[in-house]
Design an enzyme around this catalytic site. Structure first.
Site, PDB file in Angstrom:
ATOM      1  N   ASP A   1      -2.139   5.958  -4.072  1.00 12.76           N
ATOM      2  CA  ASP A   1      -1.057   5.489  -3.450  1.00 12.76           C
ATOM      3  C   ASP A   1      -0.415   3.780  -4.507  1.00 12.76           C
ATOM      4  O   ASP A   1      -1.190   3.837  -5.541  1.00 12.76           O
ATOM      5  CB  ASP A   1      -1.081   4.506  -1.985  1.00 12.76           C
ATOM      6  CG  ASP A   1      -2.321   3.672  -2.301  1.00 12.76           C
ATOM      7  OD1 ASP A   1      -3.227   4.144  -2.990  1.00 12.76           O
ATOM      8  OD2 ASP A   1      -2.220   3.216  -0.879  1.00 12.76           O
TER       9      ASP A   1
ATOM     10  N   ASP B   1      -5.854   2.055  -3.594  1.00 10.13           N
ATOM     11  CA  ASP B   1      -6.883   2.454  -2.939  1.00 10.13           C
ATOM     12  C   ASP B   1      -7.377   3.182  -1.905  1.00 10.13           C
ATOM     13  O   ASP B   1      -8.203   4.162  -1.675  1.00 10.13           O
ATOM     14  CB  ASP B   1      -6.972   1.375  -1.856  1.00 10.13           C
ATOM     15  CG  ASP B   1      -5.372   1.014  -1.079  1.00 10.13           C
ATOM     16  OD1 ASP B   1      -5.237   2.162  -0.593  1.00 10.13           O
ATOM     17  OD2 ASP B   1      -6.377  -0.033  -0.282  1.00 10.13           O
TER      18      ASP B   1
ATOM     19  N   ASP C   1      -1.205   1.371  -4.445  1.00  5.32           N
ATOM     20  CA  ASP C   1      -2.088  -0.372  -5.150  1.00  5.32           C
ATOM     21  C   ASP C   1      -3.690   0.792  -4.992  1.00  5.32           C
ATOM     22  O   ASP C   1      -4.150  -0.059  -5.626  1.00  5.32           O
ATOM     23  CB  ASP C   1      -1.902  -1.059  -4.211  1.00  5.32           C
ATOM     24  CG  ASP C   1      -2.716  -0.733  -2.895  1.00  5.32           C
ATOM     25  OD1 ASP C   1      -2.579   0.498  -2.094  1.00  5.32           O
ATOM     26  OD2 ASP C   1      -3.521  -1.638  -1.645  1.00  5.32           O
TER      27      ASP C   1
ATOM     28  N   SER D   1       0.630  -1.150  -0.130  1.00  3.19           N
ATOM     29  CA  SER D   1      -0.162   0.318   0.411  1.00  3.19           C
ATOM     30  C   SER D   1       0.668   1.571   0.102  1.00  3.19           C
ATOM     31  O   SER D   1       1.924   1.332  -0.846  1.00  3.19           O
ATOM     32  CB  SER D   1      -1.382  -0.268   1.089  1.00  3.19           C
ATOM     33  OG  SER D   1      -1.952   0.689   1.074  1.00  3.19           O
TER      34      SER D   1
END
Length: 465
Positions: A253, A257, A255, A109
């Site tokens: 970010d 999310d 990933d 993340s």
């Protein structure tokens, strides 16, 4: 260097000693534990092969961890749908579409590039519960793995179409109006932090008729700045939005999310206000309840009540937010870190959904992004952290503070949150890093900063650091 095992998954730094970091041995061990957990969970399927969807962000260590995890599942007799380079929300929507038994996203993340992680999903494409996470940790500890014989190994099927499928799913949402957005001819700068967001966000924008200016959109895993989308890391895009005379900027970010906006004047919209703005639009069309976590701004409560709904706060962690959203039939929810959860799409934080809804809202409003931001209740947050050492007894530190402020309005479902009349402080041990987080909110930035400094000092005094 460290290895963190929590309900958020298995997260660690690459390299170093086994058990202290996310080494190849640890990746295999926890992939084996997850696969074994799925076999127990779906024992009623008998000899029918299980299926798991896997995707990764663009981290340098991604291909290595990806291959280790995939082939471990194959060794357990589990079939793998390999999405390759992907996003967390893309894997989440792929799991039910593929009728899979689970999913794994390989991403740390917002953590820096030396980190990676296994984020684990159930058959709905949602994060595992705390109890399920604990069972996987037990299986890993015992190394109670039973691998398949040579005639019953799993198989890998590649499917590179899911980022496009994800975009199609978002564009089909009833509250997304791509045709209206196209008429506005918006210009948007995108910072993809050299990960998969640098592919999927520009593709979505272009399909909505938006002119895209790309910044750090090469998915090579070399993050050009700290990948957490906070103001101190985003100087480049703030300048570029102004230089390009863009309508706003989008930051995600690695990933995809977490979602942050830069206003047209080059100022931070504030990641806390990403959810507030999108919720304002959604609730104006479909009134109802909302949920965010205890570390999120009071502004969502204010907006929800403006639209006649009810707001509730959950413990920090996506799984906790989702659980409370389901319980309260929330129309929209998420986390103040820029995480939008919109059940009409799926129960997971999704920057794609957030971008498409925000663009539709902006097209309807006929205001600048800065004007929209100024229209919301003004709260200011300070987000701080204290690095932990093994000697610090966090529970004792928080218990001491709780006792000290027992005359105030205190919530202890997740660390300690102290609600003062016009401001609050939330102190909690992170699920993903060896730190205590200290979040404060107040009517001015100075008040928020002063409150934070006070509690950082008090925490250090109690902990003896």
């Amino acid at each position: 260097m460290t290895l963190i095992k929590s309900i958020s998954g298995i997260r660690g730094t690459i390299g170093g000693a086994v058990g202290d970091n996310l080494t190849p041995v640890d990746a295999v061990k926890f992939a084996s534990a997850y696969g074994s957990f799925l076999k127990i969970r779906h024992a009623s399927k008998g000899n029918e092969r299980l299926k798991v969807v896997i995707g990764r962000d663009a981290r340098i260590s991604g291909p290595m961890i990806h291959n280790l995890v995939m082939n471990t599942l194959v060794g357990l007799g589990i079939d793998v749908i390999d999405l390759g380079l992907s996003t967390t929300p893309t894997v989440e929507i792929a799991v039910p579409l593929e009728k899979a038994d689970g999913g794994i996203i390989l991403t740390a993340s917002h953590n820096p590039k030396q980190w990676n992680a296994l984020k684990l999903l159930n058959e709905k494409g949602e994060f595992l519960s705390g109890k399920e996470g604990e069972l996987i940790l037990e299986i890993a500890e015992k190394e109670a793995f039973d691998f398949s014989d040579v005639d019953n190994l799993g198989e890998v099927t590649e499917n590179n179409a899911y980022m496009d499928i994800h975009i199609d799913e978002v564009l089909e949402l009833p509250l997304v109006n791509a045709d209206l957005v196209k008429t506005k001819k918006f210009k948007v700068v995108v910072d993809g932090v050299n990960s998969s967001g640098g592919i999927i966000i520009p593709n979505l924008l272009e399909q909505m008729g938006v002119e895209v200016v790309k910044l750090y959109c090469e998915p090579n895993g070399h993050f050009p700045h700290n990948p957490e989308p906070l103001k101190e890391h985003l100087g480049d895009i703030c300048k570029l939005v102004v230089a390009e005379k863009a309508d706003f900027g989008i930051v995600v970010d690695p990933d995809v999310d977490r979602l942050a906006f830069i206003s047209n004047d080059g100022e931070m919209f504030g990641e806390e206000y990403t959810l507030v703005a999108v919720a304002d639009y959604v609730l104006s069309k479909t009134p109802g309840n909302t949920v965010s976590n205890m570390s999120s701004s009071r502004a969502l409560r204010d907006i929800t009540e403006k639209h006649g709904g009810s707001y509730q706060a959950s413990a920090v962690g996506e799984v906790n937010v989702v659980e409370l959203m389901k319980k309260t039939n929330a129309i929209i929810g998420g986390e103040g870190n820029g995480g939008i959860i919109y059940p009409s799409s799926h129960y997971g934080r999704d920057s794609m959904v957030g971008v498409a809804l925000f663009l539709t809202y902006l097209a309807e409003q006929d205001k600048t992004v800065a004007e929209i931001r100024a229209s919301y209740p003004q709260y200011f947050m300070s987000k701080n952290k204290i690095e932990l050492t093994p000697q610090i007894d966090v529970d004792n530190v928080l218990a001491t503070l709780t006792d000290k402020y027992k005359s105030e309005n205190i919530t202890t479902i997740d660390g300690v949150k102290i609600d003062f009349p016009t401001q609050w402080v939330h102190l909690r041990k992170s699920n993903t890093e060896p730190i205590i987080r200290i979040y404060t909110e107040a009517p001015t930035q100075n008040e928020a900063d002063v409150l934070a400094e006070r509690f950082v000092k008090e925490l250090k005094e109690i902990a003896g650091i």
